[in-house]
Design an enzyme around this catalytic site. Structure first.
Site, short mmCIF file in Angstrom:
data_model
loop_
_atom_site.label_atom_id
_atom_site.label_comp_id
_atom_site.label_asym_id
_atom_site.label_seq_id
_atom_site.Cartn_x
_atom_site.Cartn_y
_atom_site.Cartn_z
N GLY A 293 -29.27 -16.57 -60.20
CA GLY A 293 -29.18 -16.28 -61.63
C GLY A 293 -28.26 -17.21 -62.41
CG ASN B 108 -31.46 -21.82 -65.60
OD1 ASN B 108 -31.00 -22.52 -66.49
ND2 ASN B 108 -32.13 -22.33 -64.58
NE ARG C 53 -51.40 -12.85 -58.33
CZ ARG C 53 -51.77 -14.11 -58.59
NH1 ARG C 53 -50.87 -15.07 -58.56
NH2 ARG C 53 -53.03 -14.40 -58.82
CG MET D 52 -38.21 -18.33 -56.75
SD MET D 52 -38.48 -19.91 -57.58
CE MET D 52 -39.22 -20.85 -56.24
NE ARG D 53 -44.23 -12.73 -55.68
CZ ARG D 53 -44.77 -12.80 -54.47
NH1 ARG D 53 -44.14 -13.46 -53.51
NH2 ARG D 53 -45.94 -12.27 -54.22
CB ILE D 54 -47.91 -17.77 -58.66
CG1 ILE D 54 -47.28 -19.04 -58.08
CG2 ILE D 54 -49.10 -18.13 -59.56
CD1 ILE D 54 -48.21 -19.83 -57.17
CG ASN E 237 -40.95 -21.46 -65.76
OD1 ASN E 237 -40.01 -20.84 -65.25
ND2 ASN E 237 -41.57 -22.43 -65.13
CG HIS F 133 -41.05 -27.31 -63.32
ND1 HIS F 133 -41.20 -26.59 -62.15
CD2 HIS F 133 -41.39 -28.60 -63.04
CE1 HIS F 133 -41.63 -27.42 -61.20
NE2 HIS F 133 -41.75 -28.63 -61.71
CD GLU G 118 -32.61 -26.10 -64.08
OE1 GLU G 118 -32.13 -24.98 -63.86
OE2 GLU G 118 -33.30 -26.71 -63.24
#
Length: 200
Positions: free
Chosen positions: A14, A16, A66, A91-93, A108, A110, A174
């Protein structure tokens, strides 16, 4: 004035999230209404507790699909009615259903200069390919992996061959860029219109 509400989704430490907490702790216009993690051990949940922010874990391991995991996630988010859902190391699509539910309200960050280096291990790949520059991208989320309209980017010159050192430098970018872009969105200075990012 009613505050602009951020829901932050995390999976790990955590950092960010902490940058967002620091940025908006005393903001009269913007608040983090909740922090949700798919990992009950995520230290980011402790960061939220320390800051007095509503937090909970919804482990994807507790759901057979999902679809059912995301239904639980949407149900919890709906209680807080966020204006913006912020992915901060989540970390989940996410499926088309989730993305469409929060269309124009899902962002998001990246660790690469998209569209280059989608996916994982970006720092290592940048070094291996002898790139001169590396950076971060804040973008609206669509159904593609690390895709979606770009809000902003920040970059540095690559001056190391150690991925961990490069990662630390990228983290600094970031922690500055993400809160600033989110502040722009909250204040109506940046938004998505017909699939394009508009900045006033």
């Amino acid at each position: 004035m009613e505050k602009f509400k951020l829901a932050v989704l995390i999976s790990g430490s955590g950092t960010n999230l902490q940058a967002l907490i620091n940025k908006f702790a005393s903001d009269e216009r913007i608040e983090i209404c909740c922090v949700i993690s798919n990992n009950e051990e995520a230290y980011g949940l402790e960061r939220a507790r320390i800051a007095g922010i509503n937090n909970l874990s919804i482990s994807h391991n507790n759901y057979p699909s999902r679809k059912e995991f995301e239904e639980a996630l949407i149900k919890s988010l709906s209680k807080y009615n966020p204006d913006l859902v912020v992915l901060a190391g989540f970390m989940r699509i996410l499926s088309e259903v989730f993305v469409n539910r929060y269309s124009d309200r899902l962002v998001n960050i990246h660790p690469s200069l998209l569209p280059k280096y989608k996916g994982l291990e970006t720092h290592k790949r940048v070094i291996e390919n002898k790139e001169k520059y590396h950076g971060v991208t804040v973008h609206y989320v669509d159904e593609s992996l690390d895709g979606g309209p770009i809000c902003a980017q920040s970059k540095i010159r690559v001056q190391t061959d150690d991925p961990d050192d490069l990662k630390k430098s990228i983290h600094k970018l970031e922690y500055e860029l993400y809160p600033n872009v989110i502040e722009e969105i909250a204040n109506g200075k940046l938004f998505l219109s017909n699939g394009k990012v508009i900045r006033k």
